[in-house]
Structure formats: structure tokens, C-alpha cells
Design a protein around this motif. Structure first.
Motif: not given
Length: 129
Positions: A23-27, A99-107
Motif C-alpha cells: 500500500a505504501s509503495e503504491q501511494i 489504496a484503501v479500496a485496492d488493499f482493504g486497509l482499515n483506514s
């Protein structure tokens, strides 16, 4: 060449430790393509940062009595020239939402610090002894 004035964004968001590298790399890559570079803390080669927050932390109070939670977080730093501030903030929101959507982050609530700074750069090969 532009002056030394910059706007610095610190974007802090939560994620499971296993999600942070991708996620951090994508952003960071997307922001780098838009603005020339970004910095990740808690990314692919660094363990997650730790964030603490009180359940009532969004309120402005003298003291917080909500339960304090602990979570893994990562941060992205982006610096832009002042003329790019609004475009950068818009791009940050779009990139983080993806990124939240792509990786299902809890953010959900993303913390963004914005400050005016001066940037200076030098080439170590050009520095006198």
C-alpha cells in the motif's frame, strides 16, 4: 529554478503490518509520478510505525477519557511548491482512497499535516572540504 519555499504534507494512516509494504509503495509511486518524489516511513524496508489514539480523540478537550487504541500505521511525506498545494492535496485524497479500496486497509480517518517549510539541497560531490 523555483525558490526554496515548499508545502510539506505528512499523511498518516493505519494498516495491518502485512498490508503496509504494498500500500505504501503504491501511494508513494503514484505521488512520485505526479510530483517528482515522496518519502515513506513504515514502508517496504522499515517496520510499521505505532499509532495511539483515544476514541474521543477527534474532540478538542483538556483531557480524553476514551479508550486508547494502539495500531500499526505508516506515513508518507510529500513536498511541493506552494502553487501545487491544492493539486497535491487533491491527489493525496484520490491516491489514498484508491489504496484503501485496492488493499482493504482499515483506514478511514486520514491524518494530514500541512506545513510551510524551506527546502535546501546540495550535492555531496560539490561540497568543499
Amino acid at each position: 529554478m523555483t525558490g526554496s519555499e515548499r508545502v510539506r504534507f505528512w499523511v498518516i494512516m493505519s494498516a495491518e503490518p502485512s498490508q503496509i509494504p504494498a500500500a505504501s509503495e503504491q501511494i508513494a509511486r503514484q505521488l512520485s509520478q505526479a510530483f517528482g518524489g515522496a518519502t515513506v516511513l513504515g514502508g517496504s524496508e522499515v517496520s510499521a510505525l505505532t499509532g495511539y489514539w483515544a476514541e474521543d480523540g477527534q474532540a478538542f478537550k483538556d483531557a480524553y477519557d476514551g479508550v486508547v487504541h494502539k495500531e500499526s500505521v505508516f506515513a508518507i511525506m510529500l513536498m511541493v511548491v506552494p502553487e501545487e498545494e491544492e493539486r497535491a492535496y487533491s491527489e493525496i485524497k484520490t491516491t489514498v482512497k484508491k489504496a484503501v479500496a485496492d488493499f482493504g486497509l482499515n483506514s478511514r480517518h486520514i491524518h494530514v499535516d500541512v506545513s510551510s517549510v524551506r527546502a535546501r539541497h546540495f550535492d555531496v560531490n560539490d561540497v568543499g572540504s
